[in-house]
Design a protein around this motif. Sequence first.
Motif, PDB file in Angstrom:
ATOM      1  N   VAL A  53      -1.091   0.647  -2.065  1.00 41.70           N
ATOM      2  CA  VAL A  53      -2.320   0.362  -1.340  1.00 41.70           C
ATOM      3  C   VAL A  53      -2.025   0.109   0.326  1.00 41.70           C
ATOM      4  N   VAL A  54      -3.123   0.276   0.920  1.00 34.76           N
ATOM      5  CA  VAL A  54      -2.861  -0.311   2.478  1.00 34.76           C
ATOM      6  C   VAL A  54      -4.043  -1.424   2.493  1.00 34.76           C
ATOM      7  N   THR A  55      -3.893  -2.294   3.452  1.00 34.73           N
ATOM      8  CA  THR A  55      -4.792  -3.299   3.887  1.00 34.73           C
ATOM      9  C   THR A  55      -5.682  -2.437   5.067  1.00 34.73           C
ATOM     10  N   ALA A  56      -7.042  -2.188   4.641  1.00 28.66           N
ATOM     11  CA  ALA A  56      -8.049  -1.564   5.435  1.00 28.66           C
ATOM     12  C   ALA A  56      -8.584  -2.573   6.577  1.00 28.66           C
ATOM     13  N   SER A  57      -8.852  -3.517   5.889  1.00 29.49           N
ATOM     14  CA  SER A  57      -9.409  -4.994   6.698  1.00 29.49           C
ATOM     15  C   SER A  57      -9.190  -6.270   6.287  1.00 29.49           C
ATOM     16  N   ILE A  58      -8.853  -7.070   7.319  1.00 26.31           N
ATOM     17  CA  ILE A  58      -8.968  -8.654   6.629  1.00 26.31           C
ATOM     18  C   ILE A  58     -10.307  -9.027   7.345  1.00 26.31           C
ATOM     19  N   THR A  82     -14.775  -3.825  -6.520  1.00 30.27           N
ATOM     20  CA  THR A  82     -14.308  -2.416  -6.370  1.00 30.27           C
ATOM     21  C   THR A  82     -15.482  -1.412  -5.973  1.00 30.27           C
ATOM     22  N   GLY A  83     -14.947  -0.611  -4.785  1.00 31.89           N
ATOM     23  CA  GLY A  83     -15.749   0.784  -4.722  1.00 31.89           C
ATOM     24  C   GLY A  83     -15.083   1.826  -5.379  1.00 31.89           C
ATOM     25  N   THR A  84     -14.953   2.846  -4.537  1.00 33.14           N
ATOM     26  CA  THR A  84     -14.504   4.231  -5.373  1.00 33.14           C
ATOM     27  C   THR A  84     -12.776   3.996  -5.142  1.00 33.14           C
ATOM     28  N   SER A  85     -12.196   3.903  -3.814  1.00 32.70           N
ATOM     29  CA  SER A  85     -11.033   3.813  -3.636  1.00 32.70           C
ATOM     30  C   SER A  85     -10.749   2.408  -3.168  1.00 32.70           C
ATOM     31  N   SER A  86     -11.480   1.507  -2.762  1.00 34.25           N
ATOM     32  CA  SER A  86     -11.457   0.013  -2.032  1.00 34.25           C
ATOM     33  C   SER A  86     -11.528  -1.006  -2.994  1.00 34.25           C
ATOM     34  N   MET A  87     -10.826  -2.164  -2.947  1.00 34.68           N
ATOM     35  CA  MET A  87     -11.073  -3.318  -3.541  1.00 34.68           C
ATOM     36  C   MET A  87     -11.161  -4.355  -2.523  1.00 34.68           C
ATOM     37  N   LEU A 111     -10.178  -9.814   1.831  1.00 41.04           N
ATOM     38  CA  LEU A 111      -9.585  -8.542   2.521  1.00 41.04           C
ATOM     39  C   LEU A 111     -10.112  -7.419   1.776  1.00 41.04           C
ATOM     40  N   THR A 112      -9.950  -6.160   2.491  1.00 42.99           N
ATOM     41  CA  THR A 112     -10.370  -4.880   1.665  1.00 42.99           C
ATOM     42  C   THR A 112      -9.138  -4.047   1.726  1.00 42.99           C
ATOM     43  N   MET A 113      -8.532  -3.641   0.535  1.00 38.09           N
ATOM     44  CA  MET A 113      -7.351  -3.001   0.379  1.00 38.09           C
ATOM     45  C   MET A 113      -7.897  -1.503  -0.188  1.00 38.09           C
ATOM     46  N   VAL A 114      -7.199  -0.601   0.299  1.00 38.64           N
ATOM     47  CA  VAL A 114      -7.442   0.744  -0.226  1.00 38.64           C
ATOM     48  C   VAL A 114      -6.337   1.330  -0.990  1.00 38.64           C
ATOM     49  N   ALA A 115      -6.509   1.932  -2.242  1.00 37.14           N
ATOM     50  CA  ALA A 115      -5.462   2.605  -2.877  1.00 37.14           C
ATOM     51  C   ALA A 115      -5.314   3.843  -2.310  1.00 37.14           C
ATOM     52  N   VAL A 116      -4.096   4.380  -2.308  1.00 37.10           N
ATOM     53  CA  VAL A 116      -3.987   5.586  -1.732  1.00 37.10           C
ATOM     54  C   VAL A 116      -2.733   6.445  -2.472  1.00 37.10           C
ATOM     55  N   ASP A 117      -2.764   7.851  -2.420  1.00 34.88           N
ATOM     56  CA  ASP A 117      -2.042   8.627  -3.179  1.00 34.88           C
ATOM     57  C   ASP A 117      -0.623   8.917  -2.359  1.00 34.88           C
ATOM     58  N   GLY A 120      -1.190   9.526   1.096  1.00 33.74           N
ATOM     59  CA  GLY A 120      -1.653   8.402   2.149  1.00 33.74           C
ATOM     60  C   GLY A 120      -3.297   8.671   1.913  1.00 33.74           C
ATOM     61  N   ARG A 121      -3.907   9.303   0.903  1.00 35.72           N
ATOM     62  CA  ARG A 121      -5.334   9.622   1.137  1.00 35.72           C
ATOM     63  C   ARG A 121      -5.746   8.721   0.003  1.00 35.72           C
ATOM     64  N   PRO A 122      -7.039   8.075   0.269  1.00 37.69           N
ATOM     65  CA  PRO A 122      -7.701   7.104  -0.900  1.00 37.69           C
ATOM     66  C   PRO A 122      -7.753   7.669  -2.404  1.00 37.69           C
ATOM     67  N   THR A 123      -7.446   6.924  -3.167  1.00 37.17           N
ATOM     68  CA  THR A 123      -7.619   7.378  -4.551  1.00 37.17           C
ATOM     69  C   THR A 123      -8.355   6.475  -5.551  1.00 37.17           C
ATOM     70  N   HIS A 148     -21.970  -5.815   5.316  1.00 36.83           N
ATOM     71  CA  HIS A 148     -21.440  -6.251   6.721  1.00 36.83           C
ATOM     72  C   HIS A 148     -20.402  -5.572   7.350  1.00 36.83           C
ATOM     73  N   ARG A 149     -19.452  -5.169   6.338  1.00 37.56           N
ATOM     74  CA  ARG A 149     -18.094  -4.749   6.810  1.00 37.56           C
ATOM     75  C   ARG A 149     -18.393  -3.194   7.211  1.00 37.56           C
ATOM     76  N   GLU A 150     -19.212  -2.641   6.375  1.00 30.96           N
ATOM     77  CA  GLU A 150     -19.592  -1.039   7.112  1.00 30.96           C
ATOM     78  C   GLU A 150     -20.445  -1.163   8.247  1.00 30.96           C
ATOM     79  N   ARG A 152     -20.034  -3.402  10.604  1.00 28.50           N
ATOM     80  CA  ARG A 152     -18.815  -3.493  11.848  1.00 28.50           C
ATOM     81  C   ARG A 152     -17.970  -2.291  11.954  1.00 28.50           C
ATOM     82  N   VAL A 153     -17.666  -1.500  11.037  1.00 22.99           N
ATOM     83  CA  VAL A 153     -16.837  -0.484  11.091  1.00 22.99           C
ATOM     84  C   VAL A 153     -17.486   0.645  11.802  1.00 22.99           C
ATOM     85  N   ALA A 154     -18.719   0.766  11.409  1.00 23.60           N
ATOM     86  CA  ALA A 154     -19.704   1.986  12.147  1.00 23.60           C
ATOM     87  C   ALA A 154     -19.980   1.561  13.512  1.00 23.60           C
TER      88      ALA A 154
HETATM   89  C1  LIG Z   1      -7.734   2.701   5.032  1.00 24.80           C
HETATM   90  C2  LIG Z   1      -7.681   4.078   5.080  1.00 24.80           C
HETATM   91  C3  LIG Z   1      -6.692   4.879   3.977  1.00 24.80           C
HETATM   92  C4  LIG Z   1      -9.012   4.849   4.742  1.00 24.80           C
HETATM   93  O1  LIG Z   1      -8.876   6.206   5.044  1.00 24.80           O
HETATM   94  P1  LIG Z   1     -10.306   6.991   5.568  1.00 24.80           P
HETATM   95  O2  LIG Z   1      -9.962   8.483   5.920  1.00 24.80           O
HETATM   96  O3  LIG Z   1     -11.049   6.020   6.460  1.00 24.80           O
HETATM   97  O4  LIG Z   1     -11.028   7.038   4.032  1.00 24.80           O
HETATM   98  P2  LIG Z   1     -12.502   6.989   3.542  1.00 24.80           P
HETATM   99  O5  LIG Z   1     -13.315   7.125   4.947  1.00 24.80           O
HETATM  100  O6  LIG Z   1     -12.456   7.815   2.458  1.00 24.80           O
HETATM  101  O7  LIG Z   1     -12.602   5.566   3.072  1.00 24.80           O
HETATM  102  C5  LIG Z   1     -11.838   5.215   1.767  1.00 24.80           C
HETATM  103  C6  LIG Z   1     -12.190   3.765   1.588  1.00 24.80           C
HETATM  104  O8  LIG Z   1     -11.921   2.843   2.491  1.00 24.80           O
HETATM  105  C7  LIG Z   1     -12.901   2.092   2.937  1.00 24.80           C
HETATM  106  N1  LIG Z   1     -12.607   1.890   4.257  1.00 24.80           N
HETATM  107  C8  LIG Z   1     -12.202   2.831   5.257  1.00 24.80           C
HETATM  108  N2  LIG Z   1     -11.940   2.209   6.291  1.00 24.80           N
HETATM  109  C9  LIG Z   1     -12.375   0.722   6.229  1.00 24.80           C
HETATM  110  C10 LIG Z   1     -12.216  -0.494   6.949  1.00 24.80           C
HETATM  111  N3  LIG Z   1     -11.870  -0.327   8.294  1.00 24.80           N
HETATM  112  N4  LIG Z   1     -12.704  -1.612   6.493  1.00 24.80           N
HETATM  113  C11 LIG Z   1     -13.021  -1.735   5.113  1.00 24.80           C
HETATM  114  N5  LIG Z   1     -13.014  -0.577   4.378  1.00 24.80           N
HETATM  115  C12 LIG Z   1     -12.631   0.675   4.972  1.00 24.80           C
HETATM  116  C13 LIG Z   1     -13.892   2.865   2.719  1.00 24.80           C
HETATM  117  O9  LIG Z   1     -15.234   2.018   2.667  1.00 24.80           O
HETATM  118  C14 LIG Z   1     -13.901   3.685   1.561  1.00 24.80           C
HETATM  119  O10 LIG Z   1     -13.929   2.806   0.513  1.00 24.80           O
HETATM  120  P3  LIG Z   1     -14.480   3.387  -1.091  1.00 24.80           P
HETATM  121  O11 LIG Z   1     -13.725   4.539  -1.193  1.00 24.80           O
HETATM  122  O12 LIG Z   1     -14.447   2.417  -1.865  1.00 24.80           O
HETATM  123  O13 LIG Z   1     -16.089   3.905  -0.855  1.00 24.80           O
HETATM  124  C15 LIG Z   1      -6.942   4.596   6.398  1.00 24.80           C
HETATM  125  O14 LIG Z   1      -7.971   4.049   7.516  1.00 24.80           O
HETATM  126  C16 LIG Z   1      -5.790   4.075   6.778  1.00 24.80           C
HETATM  127  O15 LIG Z   1      -4.567   4.596   6.270  1.00 24.80           O
HETATM  128  N6  LIG Z   1      -5.654   2.911   7.701  1.00 24.80           N
HETATM  129  C17 LIG Z   1      -4.306   2.316   8.054  1.00 24.80           C
HETATM  130  C18 LIG Z   1      -4.066   1.376   6.856  1.00 24.80           C
HETATM  131  C19 LIG Z   1      -2.843   0.547   7.227  1.00 24.80           C
HETATM  132  O16 LIG Z   1      -1.969   1.039   7.593  1.00 24.80           O
HETATM  133  N7  LIG Z   1      -2.864  -0.750   7.060  1.00 24.80           N
HETATM  134  C20 LIG Z   1      -1.889  -1.686   7.600  1.00 24.80           C
HETATM  135  C21 LIG Z   1      -2.046  -2.093   8.921  1.00 24.80           C
HETATM  136  S1  LIG Z   1      -1.019  -2.891   9.591  1.00 24.80           S
END
Ligand SMILES: CC(C)(COP(=O)(O)OP(=O)(O)OC[C@H]1O[C@@H](n2cnc3c(N)ncnc32)[C@H](O)[C@@H]1OP(=O)(O)O)[C@@H](O)C(=O)NCCC(=O)NCCS
Length: 162
Positions: A53-58, A82-87, A111-117, A120-123, A148-150, A152-154
């Motif tokens: 997993v990776v941390t997508a956002s705190i 959980t979403g599709t790949s996020s928790m 926090l939002t954590m994303v599972a990766v294969d 490094g792609r979301p799974t 709110h998170r989406e 902010r990201v947008a």
């Molecule tokens: C997180 C990451 C895998 C997402 O990849 P991506 O190409 O944007 O993938 P997607 O757009 O398909 O999004 C995948 C999921 O991540 C979520 N996501 C993407 N960016 C996000 C963000 N900034 N904050 C929260 N969630 C996020 C999406 O909502 C989506 O959730 P879902 O599958 O439940 O619908 C990628 O941005 C990454 O590897 N980031 C670096 C992570 C890292 O190194 N963390 C340690 C920091 S020191």
Amino acid sequence: MDKIAITDTKTVQTRLVLPPDTNHLDTIFGGKVLAYIDEIAALTAMKHTQCAVVTASIDSVDFLSSAKVGDALTLEAYVTYTGTSSMEVYVKVTAHDLIKHIETLTTESFLTMVAVDENGRPTPVPKVYPVTETEKQLHESAPLRKKHREKRVAFNPKKPQT
Ligand SMILES: CC(C)(COP(=O)(O)OP(=O)(O)OC[C@H]1O[C@@H](n2cnc3c(N)ncnc32)[C@H](O)[C@@H]1OP(=O)(O)O)[C@@H](O)C(=O)NCCC(=O)NCCS
């Protein structure tokens, strides 16, 4: 994929607050607490998904009170949604003064954590369901936090192009 009870995603860690972790007020640095929070959130998400997993956002951190040298810090974390790949992972940090038997809630974080294969792609991740009242509240309020998170990201002008 089977649904997993939020309770079964629970992870608990206890740490001792030591002098190198603290500032001139003898209370723990916020950055130290953040590192602990990020670590337990990753452990919790990995246990849930059984993959990397990776941390997508705190998404939020609230420092409600401080912990001092000699306190035991207990971190408790759950996958609340959980979403599709996020928790979404909720982390609660409590300080225990073991001499005076005082327990204080010091920090809460989402926090939002994303599972990766392996590339490094979301799974996809297994879903969770709430059992207790607190879990129900956290689970039911999660879509609003996700919105709110989406938003902010947008609005992030520096989002890297893939
Ligand atoms: C997180 C990451 C895998 C997402 O990849 P991506 O190409 O944007 O993938 P997607 O757009 O398909 O999004 C995948 C999921 O991540 C979520 N996501 C993407 N960016 C996000 C963000 N900034 N904050 C929260 N969630 C996020 C999406 O909502 C989506 O959730 P879902 O599958 O439940 O619908 C990628 O941005 C990454 O590897 N980031 C670096 C992570 C890292 O190194 N963390 C340690 C920091 S020191």
